[in-house]
Each structure stands twice: as C-alpha cells, then as structure tokens.
Enzyme design. Structure first.
Site, short mmCIF file in Angstrom:
data_model
loop_
_atom_site.label_atom_id
_atom_site.label_comp_id
_atom_site.label_asym_id
_atom_site.label_seq_id
_atom_site.Cartn_x
_atom_site.Cartn_y
_atom_site.Cartn_z
N GLY A 9 44.04 39.26 45.57
CA GLY A 9 43.14 40.36 45.85
C GLY A 9 43.89 41.46 46.57
O GLY A 9 45.12 41.43 46.68
N TYR A 93 32.85 46.60 28.35
CA TYR A 93 33.16 47.91 28.93
C TYR A 93 33.68 48.85 27.85
O TYR A 93 34.43 48.44 26.97
CB TYR A 93 34.22 47.77 30.01
CG TYR A 93 33.73 47.32 31.36
CD1 TYR A 93 32.91 46.21 31.51
CD2 TYR A 93 34.11 47.99 32.50
CE1 TYR A 93 32.46 45.80 32.74
CE2 TYR A 93 33.68 47.58 33.75
CZ TYR A 93 32.86 46.49 33.87
OH TYR A 93 32.43 46.08 35.10
N GLY A 100 37.34 44.25 36.25
CA GLY A 100 38.26 43.52 37.12
C GLY A 100 38.55 42.15 36.54
O GLY A 100 37.63 41.43 36.12
N ASP A 102 39.32 39.51 37.97
CA ASP A 102 38.65 38.46 38.74
C ASP A 102 37.26 38.19 38.17
O ASP A 102 36.82 37.05 38.06
CB ASP A 102 38.59 38.81 40.22
CG ASP A 102 38.00 40.19 40.51
OD1 ASP A 102 37.95 41.05 39.60
OD2 ASP A 102 37.59 40.41 41.66
N ARG A 103 36.58 39.23 37.76
CA ARG A 103 35.25 39.07 37.17
C ARG A 103 35.34 38.43 35.78
O ARG A 103 34.51 37.59 35.42
CB ARG A 103 34.54 40.41 37.11
CG ARG A 103 34.16 40.88 38.50
CD ARG A 103 33.61 42.31 38.50
NE ARG A 103 33.19 42.66 39.84
CZ ARG A 103 33.98 43.20 40.76
NH1 ARG A 103 35.25 43.44 40.48
NH2 ARG A 103 33.53 43.49 41.96
#
Length: 124
Positions: A9, A93, A100, A102-103
């Site tokens: 992160g 998207y 992201g 991470d998502r």
C-alpha cells in the site's frame, strides 16, 4: 508449495505465505521499513518460491520490493496489474487502469469463494 503474497500500500507492506487457500506467516510493516521486510523474507522464503505483488505504491517502491524478493528467491515476482485479465471477473471501468489492483484481487478472492452475484467492500 507455498507462494509469497505481498500487498504494497502507500504506507503498509503486508506479507503472507499462501498455500491451498490458506494464509500463514502473516506480517505487516511500514512500506519504508526495508530491514523488517528483508528479515521476513530471510525467515520465510526459499529458492524458486513463486511470489506475487499487488501494489498501489509508487513504482520505485514496488521495484525495490520486487528486487528484494528476486534476490531471495532467485526468480522475479509477478506484479499484478488491474489491467491483467482474470478468470470470472470483469473490470467494468472505462479506463481499466483506474481500478486499484487491491480491489481487483479482493474480487478475485471473493469469486473463488462464491458463485452468483456478490458485493465486495474494500475498506483499506
């Protein structure tokens, strides 16, 4: 065989060993804390261990951590991107690079555990 899983992160670096759908040896450090990250790698990885990095950190930070992993395992880690194709998950998207990673990884994990419609809430 275990795999090294790294989530980078902007402020924290989370590391774990994954095998058969379970995690072990989970640790978290500040993303700038190179010595603890190196210590974790020294204590938990072996030569030729596959590794995967999910990163929203700056490119130079990702490259530094990838270099540490490669030096310890002898093989470059796979750096996951939100534009990578993944089975059973579609990035909706208009500009896929804005999702992201991470998502995306959270959605892949949720899909692996459940069929049908689902909602993933990522509060990281």
């Amino acid at each position: 065989m275990s795999s090294l899983l790294i989530d980078l992160g902007n402020t924290r670096c989370k590391l774990a060993l994954g095998s058969g759908g379970t995690l072990s040896a989970v640790a978290a450090f500040g993303v700038a804390e190179r010595e603890p990250i190196e210590g974790y790698l020294d204590g938990h990885v072996s030569a030729d261990m596959p590794s995967y990095i999910s990163s929203v950190a700056a490119g130079d930070v990702t490259a530094q951590v990838a270099g540490l992993v490669e030096r310890r395992t002898g093989c470059p880690p796979v750096v996951l991107r939100s534009t990578d194709p993944v089975p059973l998950v579609r990035n909706g998207y208009r500009r896929p690079e804005q999702l992201g990673v991470d998502r995306l990884v959270a959605m892949v994990a949720a899909r692996a555990r459940a069929d049908g419609p689902l909602c993933v809430i990522d509060a990281g």
